[in-house]
Write an enzyme that holds these catalytic residues in place. Structure first.
Site, PDB file in Angstrom:
ATOM      1  N   LYS A 203      -3.485  -4.421 -10.079  1.00 49.59           N
ATOM      2  CA  LYS A 203      -4.001  -5.333  -9.049  1.00 49.59           C
ATOM      3  C   LYS A 203      -3.918  -4.646  -7.699  1.00 49.59           C
ATOM      4  CE  LYS A 203      -1.857  -9.281  -7.337  1.00 49.59           C
ATOM      5  NZ  LYS A 203      -1.496 -10.695  -7.399  1.00 49.59           N
TER       6      LYS A 203
HETATM    7  C1  R5P Z   1       1.873 -11.858  -4.077  1.00 49.49           C
HETATM    8  O1  R5P Z   1       2.671 -10.983  -4.054  1.00 49.49           O
HETATM    9  C2  R5P Z   1       1.495 -12.431  -5.310  1.00 49.49           C
HETATM   10  O2  R5P Z   1       1.693 -11.480  -6.306  1.00 49.49           O
HETATM   11  C3  R5P Z   1       0.101 -12.999  -5.445  1.00 49.49           C
HETATM   12  O3  R5P Z   1      -0.087 -13.186  -6.810  1.00 49.49           O
HETATM   13  C4  R5P Z   1      -1.026 -12.148  -4.939  1.00 49.49           C
HETATM   14  O4  R5P Z   1      -0.829 -11.768  -3.629  1.00 49.49           O
HETATM   15  C5  R5P Z   1      -2.378 -12.839  -5.114  1.00 49.49           C
HETATM   16  O5  R5P Z   1      -2.448 -13.962  -4.365  1.00 49.49           O
HETATM   17  P1  R5P Z   1      -3.381 -14.065  -3.065  1.00 49.49           P
HETATM   18  O6  R5P Z   1      -4.785 -14.138  -3.568  1.00 49.49           O
HETATM   19  O7  R5P Z   1      -2.946 -15.329  -2.402  1.00 49.49           O
HETATM   20  O8  R5P Z   1      -3.156 -12.852  -2.246  1.00 49.49           O
END
Ligand code: R5P
Length: 292
Positions: A203
């Site tokens: 990711k």
């Molecule tokens: C943050 O560390 C988390 O792992 C979230 O899953 C990630 O940031 C994704 O969420 P967002 O779309 O709110 O950034």
């Protein structure tokens, strides 16, 4: 006793039809074992090859952030529209009905809060508990260039080793520190390191310049985080651009659950990710659904 009188003799062996061995649809994943491929197929839709992961694990370091005050009321109604739920084991056990059949990506690292140095994480879930909770993958934060870079990379490699033993993939989450430049050069480094060291998918964040070079030189699938809340059209444009430039999906949180109409927004995101819908058309869908 076995019934021997009425056994029909098998006649058609289809000797002229070779058995097909299909290739696995996901980038870089053809050599994995059956269980690992099956779990990945529950995260990534085999029809589109993409995923909409709904991320709401933010509480593991920042508590009940906006939109996550009540998981039962704010998040559970969104589950039918997500391919995968990304969350902590505490929220899974306390708030998520076991009758839901979404695949689960388990946040498996943790330690420091937003009050401390975030890169000082450790593995925070045993492999046994991930198996017990039927996780389709485990997620670990990796802080390339961060204060505890090596520690976080080794957290990931340990999870990869544990998960590989039982056929559970590892999602490496590239975390960008406050002082780091978020550009394609950095994300090429971070995502490629994670893949080289065994992550099954990665990711990262979308960048306006050169995102296609990030996906191109990462040998396993990339999904993008949504990041801070944007106007709906901008979030849909970001998802669209990422998909068109090689991302295999989104792992989106705030841009869905902080939207004025989260159920409409997640469906609009799905249209972009799974059906290659343009941002303008997806926004039309959002506006139609939010008023219906
Ligand atoms: C943050 O560390 C988390 O792992 C979230 O899953 C990630 O940031 C994704 O969420 P967002 O779309 O709110 O950034």
């Amino acid at each position: 006793m076995a019934d021997l009188d009425d056994v029909q003799e098998t006649k058609n062996y289809y000797t002229d039809v070779p058995q097909e061995t299909e290739g696995f649809f996901l980038k870089g994943s053809n050599s994995y074992d059956w269980g690992m491929k099956n779990r990945l197929s529950r995260i990534f839709n085999p029809r589109s090859g993409k995923t909409v992961m709904l991320a709401f694990d933010h509480g593991y370091f920042q508590g009940p952030t906006t939109g996550l005050e009540r998981i039962d009321l704010n998040i559970v109604p969104l589950a039918p529209y997500a391919d995968t739920l990304m969350l902590t084991r505490g929220i899974l056990r306390s708030n998520i009905p076991p009758s839901l059949t979404n695949s689960i990506v388990m946040r498996a690292s943790g330690g420091p809060s937003i009050l401390k140095e975030l890169s000082n994480e450790d593995i925070a879930v045993s492999i046994e508990d991930s198996i017990r909770l039927n996780a389709a993958a485990m997620a670990v934060q990796v802080f390339i260039g961060g204060e505890n870079e090596s520690q976080s990379v080794l957290n990931m490699t340990k999870l990869v080793d544990q998960g590989t033993r039982y056929g559970i993939p590892t999602l490496a989450v590239t975390a960008v520190g406050k002082d780091m430049v978020r550009d394609a050069k950095y994300f090429r480094l971070a995502t490629r390191m994670c893949a080289e060291l065994g992550a099954h998918y990665v990711k990262t964040y979308y960048v306006e310049e050169g995102f296609d070079t990030v996906t191109s030189c990462c040998p396993v699938p990339i999904v993008i985080a949504g990041g801070k809340k944007l106007p709906e059209l901008d979030a849909l444009k970001m998802a669209y651009n990422a998909i068109q430039q090689g991302a295999a999906g989104v792992d989106m949180g705030r841009n869905i659950f902080q939207s004025e109409a989260p159920i409409a927004m997640i469906q609009a995101v799905r249209a972009v990710v799974h059906d290659n819908e343009t941002p303008d058309k997806a926004l039309d869908l959002y506006n139609t659904l939010r008023t219906s």
